[in-house]
Design a protein around this motif. Structure first.
Motif, PDB file in Angstrom:
ATOM      1  N   GLU A  96       0.708  -1.173   0.193  1.00  0.00           N
ATOM      2  CA  GLU A  96      -0.213   0.168  -0.138  1.00  0.00           C
ATOM      3  C   GLU A  96       1.073   1.317   0.234  1.00  0.00           C
ATOM      4  N   GLU A  97       1.750   1.231   0.741  1.00  0.00           N
ATOM      5  CA  GLU A  97       2.768   2.306   1.060  1.00  0.00           C
ATOM      6  C   GLU A  97       3.436   2.491  -0.122  1.00  0.00           C
ATOM      7  N   ILE A  98       3.752   1.469  -1.598  1.00  0.00           N
ATOM      8  CA  ILE A  98       5.092   1.974  -2.655  1.00  0.00           C
ATOM      9  C   ILE A  98       3.729   2.215  -3.512  1.00  0.00           C
ATOM     10  N   ALA A  99       2.496   1.949  -3.523  1.00  0.00           N
ATOM     11  CA  ALA A  99       1.435   2.148  -4.181  1.00  0.00           C
ATOM     12  C   ALA A  99       0.761   3.601  -4.104  1.00  0.00           C
ATOM     13  N   ARG A 100       1.075   4.317  -3.244  1.00  0.00           N
ATOM     14  CA  ARG A 100       0.635   5.670  -1.882  1.00  0.00           C
ATOM     15  C   ARG A 100       2.473   6.042  -2.886  1.00  0.00           C
ATOM     16  N   LEU A 101       3.636   5.748  -3.292  1.00  0.00           N
ATOM     17  CA  LEU A 101       4.312   6.392  -3.095  1.00  0.00           C
ATOM     18  C   LEU A 101       4.336   6.734  -4.579  1.00  0.00           C
ATOM     19  N   LYS A 102       4.551   5.614  -5.483  1.00  0.00           N
ATOM     20  CA  LYS A 102       4.221   5.143  -7.267  1.00  0.00           C
ATOM     21  C   LYS A 102       2.979   6.513  -7.127  1.00  0.00           C
ATOM     22  N   LYS A 103       2.300   6.722  -6.406  1.00  0.00           N
ATOM     23  CA  LYS A 103       0.927   7.574  -6.457  1.00  0.00           C
ATOM     24  C   LYS A 103       1.394   9.196  -6.681  1.00  0.00           C
ATOM     25  N   ASP A 104       2.388   9.075  -5.795  1.00  0.00           N
ATOM     26  CA  ASP A 104       2.493  10.490  -5.715  1.00  0.00           C
ATOM     27  C   ASP A 104       3.620  11.281  -6.422  1.00  0.00           C
ATOM     28  N   ARG A 105       4.052  10.101  -7.054  1.00  0.00           N
ATOM     29  CA  ARG A 105       5.620  10.324  -7.975  1.00  0.00           C
ATOM     30  C   ARG A 105       5.233  11.490  -8.768  1.00  0.00           C
ATOM     31  N   PRO A 106       4.832  11.259  -9.754  1.00  0.00           N
ATOM     32  CA  PRO A 106       3.733  12.342 -10.519  1.00  0.00           C
ATOM     33  C   PRO A 106       3.563  13.946 -10.802  1.00  0.00           C
ATOM     34  N   ARG A 107       3.608  13.963  -9.062  1.00  0.00           N
ATOM     35  CA  ARG A 107       3.391  15.404  -8.602  1.00  0.00           C
ATOM     36  C   ARG A 107       4.696  16.517  -8.217  1.00  0.00           C
ATOM     37  N   SER A 110      14.548   6.804  -3.268  1.00  0.00           N
ATOM     38  CA  SER A 110      15.085   6.067  -2.727  1.00  0.00           C
ATOM     39  C   SER A 110      14.179   5.492  -0.625  1.00  0.00           C
ATOM     40  N   ARG A 111      12.767   5.839  -0.894  1.00  0.00           N
ATOM     41  CA  ARG A 111      12.250   4.508  -0.348  1.00  0.00           C
ATOM     42  C   ARG A 111      11.617   4.252  -1.065  1.00  0.00           C
ATOM     43  N   LEU A 112      11.180   4.477  -2.016  1.00  0.00           N
ATOM     44  CA  LEU A 112      10.214   3.384  -3.126  1.00  0.00           C
ATOM     45  C   LEU A 112      11.437   1.829  -3.518  1.00  0.00           C
ATOM     46  N   ARG A 113      12.582   2.005  -3.938  1.00  0.00           N
ATOM     47  CA  ARG A 113      13.831   1.215  -3.373  1.00  0.00           C
ATOM     48  C   ARG A 113      13.677   0.246  -2.446  1.00  0.00           C
ATOM     49  N   TYR A 114      13.597   0.775  -1.688  1.00  0.00           N
ATOM     50  CA  TYR A 114      13.656   0.770  -0.232  1.00  0.00           C
ATOM     51  C   TYR A 114      12.316  -0.512   0.228  1.00  0.00           C
ATOM     52  N   LEU A 115      11.898  -0.110   0.166  1.00  0.00           N
ATOM     53  CA  LEU A 115      10.459  -1.084   0.030  1.00  0.00           C
ATOM     54  C   LEU A 115      10.345  -2.120  -0.744  1.00  0.00           C
ATOM     55  N   GLU A 116      10.514  -2.321  -1.896  1.00  0.00           N
ATOM     56  CA  GLU A 116      10.547  -2.706  -3.367  1.00  0.00           C
ATOM     57  C   GLU A 116      11.382  -3.715  -2.975  1.00  0.00           C
ATOM     58  N   LYS A 117      12.629  -3.601  -2.191  1.00  0.00           N
ATOM     59  CA  LYS A 117      13.782  -3.849  -1.786  1.00  0.00           C
ATOM     60  C   LYS A 117      13.264  -5.105  -0.964  1.00  0.00           C
ATOM     61  N   GLN A 118      12.638  -5.048   0.376  1.00  0.00           N
ATOM     62  CA  GLN A 118      11.781  -5.500   1.031  1.00  0.00           C
ATOM     63  C   GLN A 118      10.588  -6.578   0.670  1.00  0.00           C
ATOM     64  N   LEU A 119       9.907  -6.183  -0.209  1.00  0.00           N
ATOM     65  CA  LEU A 119       8.920  -7.188  -0.958  1.00  0.00           C
ATOM     66  C   LEU A 119      10.036  -8.266  -1.641  1.00  0.00           C
ATOM     67  N   LYS A 120      10.782  -7.600  -2.061  1.00  0.00           N
ATOM     68  CA  LYS A 120      11.641  -8.973  -2.847  1.00  0.00           C
ATOM     69  C   LYS A 120      12.342  -9.592  -1.776  1.00  0.00           C
ATOM     70  N   TYR A 121      12.216  -9.709  -0.889  1.00  0.00           N
ATOM     71  CA  TYR A 121      13.348 -10.001   0.342  1.00  0.00           C
ATOM     72  C   TYR A 121      12.302 -10.721   0.942  1.00  0.00           C
ATOM     73  N   ALA A 122      10.759 -10.548   1.002  1.00  0.00           N
ATOM     74  CA  ALA A 122      10.259 -11.267   1.910  1.00  0.00           C
ATOM     75  C   ALA A 122       9.757 -12.364   2.424  1.00  0.00           C
ATOM     76  N   GLU A 123       9.874 -13.529   3.083  1.00  0.00           N
ATOM     77  CA  GLU A 123       9.519 -14.430   3.223  1.00  0.00           C
ATOM     78  C   GLU A 123       7.768 -14.396   4.151  1.00  0.00           C
ATOM     79  N   VAL A 124       6.659 -15.084   3.716  1.00  0.00           N
ATOM     80  CA  VAL A 124       5.782 -14.512   4.285  1.00  0.00           C
ATOM     81  C   VAL A 124       5.148 -15.356   5.514  1.00  0.00           C
ATOM     82  N   ILE A 125       4.776 -15.731   6.593  1.00  0.00           N
ATOM     83  CA  ILE A 125       4.510 -16.512   7.529  1.00  0.00           C
ATOM     84  C   ILE A 125       3.559 -16.462   7.906  1.00  0.00           C
ATOM     85  N   GLU A 126       2.426 -17.714   7.451  1.00  0.00           N
ATOM     86  CA  GLU A 126       1.126 -17.966   7.870  1.00  0.00           C
ATOM     87  C   GLU A 126       1.019 -18.791   8.748  1.00  0.00           C
ATOM     88  N   LYS A 127       0.681 -17.629   9.754  1.00  0.00           N
ATOM     89  CA  LYS A 127       0.016 -18.406  11.014  1.00  0.00           C
ATOM     90  C   LYS A 127      -0.741 -19.720  11.516  1.00  0.00           C
TER      91      LYS A 127
END
Length: 153
Positions: free
Chosen positions: A17-28, A60-77
């Protein structure tokens, strides 16, 4: 060796959601930079310098967040009754008999004010894979303390 960042599905979704928000704000932000550039001499153009810095922070924030998703291991409880990522635990701090409820989350999601502690914090490590009723010693930077796990949900 690739290090995967463990997180809950909710944590993963928040990053998306944060990535989507930042990408939406980038053109502005790009438009603000273009408008500031048109004001003239760039060496003394504060608006341009600030707009360029702000766009750089966003990128920079976008690159950081995208890297977090790239290396994410989602753990289901799971429902094994043991403390693990994504579960909520009720703890009694034995030194003052205070009871607290925490959700065990990934490092990126931790926020003590929201009752979310990281699985790899001293407390998270000490209670990991333990069941309700366990009394656990926690080795924290400020000293050792003891907690009792009252419930695991």
């Amino acid at each position: 060796m690739v290090y995967y960042q463990k997180m809950t599905p909710t944590g993963y979704q928040k990053i998306e959601e944060e990535i989507a928000r930042l990408k939406k704000d980038r053109p502005r932000r790009i438009k603000i930079l273009q408008e500031a550039r048109s004001l003239g001499d760039l060496s003394e153009n504060t608006e341009y310098t600030e707009a360029k810095r702000d766009l750089g922070h966003l990128q920079s924030r976008l690159r950081y967040l995208e890297k977090q998703l790239k290396y994410a291991e989602v753990i289901e409880k799971n429902d094994d009754g043991k403390v693990d990522l994504g579960k909520t635990v009720t703890l009694r701090f034995d030194d003052d008999e205070e009871t607290e409820k925490y959700q065990i989350v990934g490092r990126m999601e931790a926020d003590i004010a929201e009752g979310k502690i990281s699985f790899d914090s001293p407390l998270g490590q000490a209670i990991n894979k333990k069941e309700a009723g366990a009394v656990v010693n926690v080795a924290a930077p400020a000293g050792e303390y003891q907690v009792t796990i009252l419930a695991v949900e």
